[in-house]
Write a protein that holds these residues in place. Sequence first.
Motif, mmCIF file in Angstrom:
data_model
loop_
_atom_site.group_PDB
_atom_site.id
_atom_site.type_symbol
_atom_site.label_atom_id
_atom_site.label_comp_id
_atom_site.label_asym_id
_atom_site.label_seq_id
_atom_site.Cartn_x
_atom_site.Cartn_y
_atom_site.Cartn_z
ATOM 1 N N GLU A 1 -8.983 1.991 -4.318
ATOM 2 C CA GLU A 1 -8.712 1.824 -5.755
ATOM 3 C C GLU A 1 -7.600 0.804 -5.993
ATOM 4 O O GLU A 1 -7.663 0.018 -6.950
ATOM 5 N N LEU A 2 -6.598 0.807 -5.129
ATOM 6 C CA LEU A 2 -5.483 -0.139 -5.305
ATOM 7 C C LEU A 2 -5.941 -1.578 -5.120
ATOM 8 O O LEU A 2 -5.511 -2.472 -5.863
ATOM 9 N N ARG B 1 -7.396 6.000 -2.171
ATOM 10 C CA ARG B 1 -6.259 5.352 -2.825
ATOM 11 C C ARG B 1 -6.188 3.869 -2.461
ATOM 12 O O ARG B 1 -5.917 3.018 -3.333
ATOM 13 N N ILE B 2 -6.394 3.554 -1.188
ATOM 14 C CA ILE B 2 -6.365 2.151 -0.776
ATOM 15 C C ILE B 2 -7.468 1.373 -1.472
ATOM 16 O O ILE B 2 -7.241 0.258 -1.971
ATOM 17 N N ILE C 1 0.835 -1.205 0.000
ATOM 18 C CA ILE C 1 0.000 0.000 0.000
ATOM 19 C C ILE C 1 0.871 1.256 0.000
ATOM 20 O O ILE C 1 0.574 2.239 -0.697
ATOM 21 N N ARG D 1 2.688 1.415 -3.630
ATOM 22 C CA ARG D 1 1.827 1.576 -4.802
ATOM 23 C C ARG D 1 0.800 2.694 -4.643
ATOM 24 O O ARG D 1 0.489 3.380 -5.631
ATOM 25 N N ALA D 2 0.276 2.870 -3.439
ATOM 26 C CA ALA D 2 -0.762 3.897 -3.241
ATOM 27 C C ALA D 2 -0.225 5.131 -2.534
ATOM 28 O O ALA D 2 -0.931 6.123 -2.416
ATOM 29 N N GLU D 3 1.005 5.026 -2.039
ATOM 30 C CA GLU D 3 1.641 6.121 -1.300
ATOM 31 C C GLU D 3 0.808 6.518 -0.079
ATOM 32 O O GLU D 3 0.554 7.679 0.195
#
Length: 395
Positions: free
Chosen positions: A392-393, A389-390, A352, A355-357
């Motif tokens: 969507e990842l 973001r989490i 996480i 990839r999602a920063e």
Amino acid sequence: MSRISARIAAIAPSATLAVDAKAKALKAAGRPVIGFGAGEPDFPTPDYVVDAAVAAAQDPRFHRYSPTTGQPALRAAIVEKMQRDSGLSIEENQILVTNGGKQAVYNAFQTLLDPGDEVIVPAPFWTTYPEAIRLTGGVPVDVFAGPEQGYKVTVEQLEAARTDRTKILLFVSPSNPTGAVYTPEETAAIGAWALAHDLWVVTDEIYEHLTYDNAVFTSIATATPELEKVVILNGVAKTYAMTGWRVGWMIAPADVIKAASNLQSHSTGNVSNVAQMAAAAAVAGPLDAVEQMKVAFDRRRKAMVAGLNEVPGFHCPTPEGAFYAYVDVRDALNRDYQGFTPTTSAELADFILERAEVAVVPGEAFGPSGFLRLSYALGDEDLAEGVRRIRELLS
């Protein structure tokens, strides 16, 4: 011969601070990282507290060494605060002011434990507790309570963990990392069990003012008035947004405080006088600023729980206290995410972040794998963006 002592080399670094440091380093490198790692209110310290610090800094009386046990004004304020908030009558000789809550934790275990003594530690637990216990030669005994029981241990579980080496029960409500709050009845039952077996109870009450919905904070010392062998740990960091001021305290029987004060006199001595006078103003002052922060925390709590429960494989109970969500991600493990299959929550947290920063703390820091802790003590926009973001990842 090793350059580092075996005792110190065996200490695990603070996972929460490590995650926070990595997130800040990535941000400094230009990456738009959102950090859910550190338990730190995003609000400024209230103005009247800062004003008290400025006044103290300008007063030559506070430019000198002061008693290791703490400034008289702060200790007097703590006496009044305990009567106000918990209905407990204590004396000033039962108080030791410490350099933040962590030193109170360290002092308590160093003062009470001998090598081989066992401490029952309900899990999930704050990462510092077992390390502070091991530094004494003591043995932390984990008792895990999962989301199925609201992250709260039962008397039956505690009794199953008790041995003839058990000396202390650690009791934390509201909880870091789970946000669980024990009811008055649950607290009283655990206190009665500890009393019946002549155990010490070390209770961390630093989140006492941060409860939501119908949850209420109950000190185990109040719930079980006969419990004399109790050490209460607290501080101003969370309630008054004073994490950087480093003022905590421990409350215990006078002989324990005398011994702990002797220890502190050889380690750090007195806490910064300026910070102590700021803390005195905070503790003696109104809770208006705290209530305002709670409104924001409550709003963020609800938004975070709703958003995380939309992530496939995430199950997030609604926390009743503190400012953390503790997410069960066991159903999100062993899935393929763009060619990567995490098998532990530590691997998932790294994925996480990269990839999602988004920085989160894995459950391995607090007990078993399979969970993530996210602090909602950050701005509303960052919180919404981080959860998005989490989602969507991992969707």
